[in-house]
Design a protein around this motif. Sequence first.
Motif, mmCIF file in Angstrom:
data_model
loop_
_atom_site.group_PDB
_atom_site.id
_atom_site.type_symbol
_atom_site.label_atom_id
_atom_site.label_comp_id
_atom_site.label_asym_id
_atom_site.label_seq_id
_atom_site.Cartn_x
_atom_site.Cartn_y
_atom_site.Cartn_z
ATOM 1 N N GLU A 36 -42.006 -4.218 0.383
ATOM 2 C CA GLU A 36 -41.832 -4.577 -1.033
ATOM 3 C C GLU A 36 -43.030 -4.530 -1.607
ATOM 4 N N GLN A 37 -44.235 -5.240 -1.242
ATOM 5 C CA GLN A 37 -45.452 -5.140 -1.805
ATOM 6 C C GLN A 37 -45.957 -3.706 -1.972
ATOM 7 N N ARG A 38 -45.897 -2.896 -1.089
ATOM 8 C CA ARG A 38 -46.332 -1.768 -1.330
ATOM 9 C C ARG A 38 -45.684 -0.871 -2.379
ATOM 10 N N LEU A 39 -44.321 -1.114 -2.585
ATOM 11 C CA LEU A 39 -43.586 -0.122 -3.350
ATOM 12 C C LEU A 39 -43.200 -0.918 -4.780
ATOM 13 N N LEU A 40 -42.848 -2.146 -4.649
ATOM 14 C CA LEU A 40 -42.618 -2.990 -5.988
ATOM 15 C C LEU A 40 -43.744 -3.728 -6.478
ATOM 16 N N GLY A 41 -44.803 -3.649 -5.937
ATOM 17 C CA GLY A 41 -45.945 -4.537 -6.408
ATOM 18 C C GLY A 41 -46.034 -5.966 -6.065
ATOM 19 N N GLU A 42 -44.917 -6.608 -5.511
ATOM 20 C CA GLU A 42 -44.793 -7.878 -5.175
ATOM 21 C C GLU A 42 -43.434 -8.164 -4.252
ATOM 22 N N ALA A 43 -43.543 -9.012 -3.487
ATOM 23 C CA ALA A 43 -42.591 -9.365 -2.530
ATOM 24 C C ALA A 43 -41.772 -10.731 -2.918
ATOM 25 N N HIS A 44 -40.476 -10.407 -2.617
ATOM 26 C CA HIS A 44 -39.369 -11.647 -2.935
ATOM 27 C C HIS A 44 -39.235 -12.454 -1.644
ATOM 28 N N MET A 45 -39.887 -12.195 -0.481
ATOM 29 C CA MET A 45 -39.777 -13.131 0.440
ATOM 30 C C MET A 45 -41.111 -12.996 1.199
ATOM 31 N N GLN A 46 -41.432 -14.085 2.274
ATOM 32 C CA GLN A 46 -42.543 -14.003 3.247
ATOM 33 C C GLN A 46 -41.975 -14.059 4.620
ATOM 34 N N ILE A 47 -42.180 -13.068 5.517
ATOM 35 C CA ILE A 47 -41.816 -12.861 6.846
ATOM 36 C C ILE A 47 -42.854 -13.666 7.512
ATOM 37 N N ARG A 48 -42.127 -14.631 8.413
ATOM 38 C CA ARG A 48 -42.781 -15.593 9.109
ATOM 39 C C ARG A 48 -42.280 -15.416 10.534
ATOM 40 N N PRO A 49 -42.928 -14.341 11.326
ATOM 41 C CA PRO A 49 -42.376 -13.964 12.743
ATOM 42 C C PRO A 49 -42.111 -15.197 13.425
ATOM 43 N N ARG A 50 -40.923 -15.293 14.187
ATOM 44 C CA ARG A 50 -40.517 -16.158 14.989
ATOM 45 C C ARG A 50 -40.464 -15.676 16.394
ATOM 46 N N LYS A 51 -41.047 -16.079 17.409
ATOM 47 C CA LYS A 51 -41.178 -15.592 18.721
ATOM 48 C C LYS A 51 -39.977 -16.135 19.671
ATOM 49 N N GLY A 52 -39.477 -15.339 20.339
ATOM 50 C CA GLY A 52 -38.516 -15.924 21.336
ATOM 51 C C GLY A 52 -38.810 -15.260 22.669
ATOM 52 N N GLN A 53 -39.175 -16.173 23.506
ATOM 53 C CA GLN A 53 -39.506 -15.769 24.854
ATOM 54 C C GLN A 53 -38.058 -15.928 25.991
ATOM 55 N N PHE A 54 -38.103 -14.861 26.694
ATOM 56 C CA PHE A 54 -36.750 -14.868 27.422
ATOM 57 C C PHE A 54 -37.285 -14.600 28.998
ATOM 58 N N VAL A 55 -36.432 -14.977 29.819
ATOM 59 C CA VAL A 55 -36.301 -15.001 31.549
ATOM 60 C C VAL A 55 -35.367 -14.285 31.927
ATOM 61 N N VAL A 56 -35.551 -13.190 32.583
ATOM 62 C CA VAL A 56 -34.303 -12.450 33.321
ATOM 63 C C VAL A 56 -34.299 -12.760 34.864
ATOM 64 N N GLY B 241 -30.779 -22.457 19.765
ATOM 65 C CA GLY B 241 -31.664 -23.169 21.316
ATOM 66 C C GLY B 241 -31.365 -21.993 22.375
ATOM 67 N N VAL B 242 -31.576 -22.565 23.621
ATOM 68 C CA VAL B 242 -31.798 -21.846 24.644
ATOM 69 C C VAL B 242 -30.265 -21.441 25.382
ATOM 70 N N VAL B 243 -29.971 -20.281 25.454
ATOM 71 C CA VAL B 243 -28.644 -19.877 25.884
ATOM 72 C C VAL B 243 -29.030 -19.307 27.460
ATOM 73 N N GLY C 91 -32.875 -17.770 27.506
ATOM 74 C CA GLY C 91 -33.791 -18.030 26.238
ATOM 75 C C GLY C 91 -33.120 -17.803 25.120
ATOM 76 N N PRO C 92 -33.726 -17.765 23.810
ATOM 77 C CA PRO C 92 -34.941 -17.635 23.682
ATOM 78 C C PRO C 92 -35.856 -19.128 23.241
ATOM 79 N N THR C 93 -37.059 -19.056 23.320
ATOM 80 C CA THR C 93 -37.544 -20.168 22.417
ATOM 81 C C THR C 93 -37.590 -19.977 21.070
ATOM 82 N N ALA C 94 -38.553 -20.728 20.329
ATOM 83 C CA ALA C 94 -38.382 -20.372 18.712
ATOM 84 C C ALA C 94 -39.783 -20.913 18.278
ATOM 85 N N GLU C 95 -40.778 -19.954 18.288
ATOM 86 C CA GLU C 95 -42.035 -20.304 18.080
ATOM 87 C C GLU C 95 -42.472 -19.510 16.922
ATOM 88 N N GLU C 96 -43.164 -20.027 15.936
ATOM 89 C CA GLU C 96 -43.962 -19.576 14.921
ATOM 90 C C GLU C 96 -45.152 -18.835 15.277
#
Length: 470
Positions: A220-240, A263-265, A277-282
Motif C-alpha cells: 500500500e505504501q509503495r503504490l498508494l503513498g500511505e498504508a491504512h494498516m500496520q502489519i505486526r508479525p505474530r510468530k507461532g511456533q509448532f512441534v510435530v 491458544g495452543v492446539v 501449537g502455535p504460540t503467539a509472539e510479536e
Amino acid sequence: MIVESRGERSEGLYDVAVIGGGVVGCAVARRFTLEGARVVLLEKAPDILAGASKGNSAILHTGFDAPEGSLELACMQAGYTEYRAIHESLNLPLLTTGAIVAAWNEHDEAELDAIVARAHANGVDNVRRIDRAEVLAREPQLNPAVRGGVLVPDEHVIDPWSAPLAYLTQAMANGAEVRRDCEVTGGAFDGAAWQLDTSRGRIAAAQVINCAGLYGDVVEQRLLGEAHMQIRPRKGQFVVFDKAAAALVDHILLPVPQPRTKGVVVTRTAYGNVLVGPTAEEQDDREHARVDHDTLEALIAAGAERLPALADMPVTAVYAGLRPATEDKEYRIRHEPARHWLTLGGVRSTGLTAALGIAAHAYALYREYVEHQPLASPVTPWVPNIAEHRPRDWQAAGYGEIVCHCELVTRREIEAALASSLPPGDIGGLKRRTRACMGRCQGFYCGARVAQIAGDALATPLSTGAAHEH
C-alpha cells in the motif's frame, strides 16, 4: 525466472493483478478467473506459499467462535462451505475429526456455556456442551484432570499446502498467468489502469488486489503513498510429533480461547502426525520465524499435560510461522473503486478456511462496477494427494522408486511435481508438493537423492544441504 500461462501469453492489459501468492492470493486468482477475468498473479518469492501461508495448523474452521456478525465469520463460513463443495473435484483431502474445546480449570469451565451460545448465534447449531465423562469417552488418552468441554462436530483437518496449490492450478488451467520472482516495487494509476513496476518489468492491469500478507502495508505504501494498516508479525511456533502419536487422539483439542489468541492446539495432521501449537509472539522481522529451545520445550510440556502419552513420543520436526496481524483484530479490507484498488489484509490464522470466502467477497465488491462473463465449462484439474489417510502414489504400481522412506515419497511423485504446470521454485515448494525430506530424518537420508532428481529444474538451485533445512 518462471512464467506460467495457458497457451501463448499476449501482451496488453490484464483485468486484474493479484499481488501475493499465499492462500488468499491463490483463492482470489481462482475466483476471478472462473468469473471470466484475465488475471495475473505476482509473487516476489521463487514459489507460492513462501510467507504466512506456509505455516499453520491446517484446521477447517466452522466459525463457531468467531466474532458474531463479523466479515471474518462470513468469509470463514462461505469458505468452509465452498471447500466442502469442491474438494473432491480437485482431489483435496478432508480428515473428519471434529473438535473438543477442553476445560482444564474453573475459569475455562465457566466459559463453556458462552462458547456454546456464541456458536449457536453464529449458526453452528450442532455445537453442544459435554461433561467430563463424555470427553474422556471420546478421548480416552486425555488427561483425566479435564473438567468438561464443548463438542464441535464439524471442525476438520485439511492439507494446508495442496489446497492453495489446487486453487492456483485451476486458475492457470483456465487462463490465469503467474509470475514468480516478481516483486512489485512501485506503480501508478492513470485513471483507467495501473502501471505496475516489478523486478521483472512493467505490468498493466485495470484492477489491483493486494493480497501481500506480511507485506500488505508495504505494498500500500509503495503504490498508494500511505498504508491504512500496520502489519505486526505474530510468530507461532509448532512441534510435530511422530506418526505413532496419531493413535493417541481423534479430535482436534482446542483450548478455551483468550482475548489475544486461540491458544495452543493439539491435533492430528493430514500427514499422519500430531501437531502442538502455535504460540503467539510479536516480532518486527517479517522474513524469519525462528524457533527457540525454551518455547519448544514448553509446547512439548503443554502437549504432554493434555495427552500424557505424548511424553514418550519422539518429536519429528519443529517449525514456526508468521501471521500478518495488525493493530486491529478484524480483517483489513480497503476498497477504493475510484482507484481500482482492493486490499485484503490482516488475515491471520483463519485464512486457510476463509480464503475461498474472502475471494468471493472480493469479487462481490468488484462486480459492483465491473462484471465479466463466467466461464461456461471451466477446467477442473486434480492435484496429487499427499494426505496420509487417502491412497498414496507408493500404493499404485509403477512408481519406480521410494526416494523418501520416512514419508514414502516416490520418484514418480517428485518428477510429476517438477513437470507440473506450477512446478516448485525452490526446495520448500518441492517439500510442500511431495512431503519429501519432511519425515523423521528431515532429509538426512533422502536429501542427496532428491537433489539428484531435481537437478537444475528448480529456479532456486537445490544443494544437498538445502534439503535438510527445517
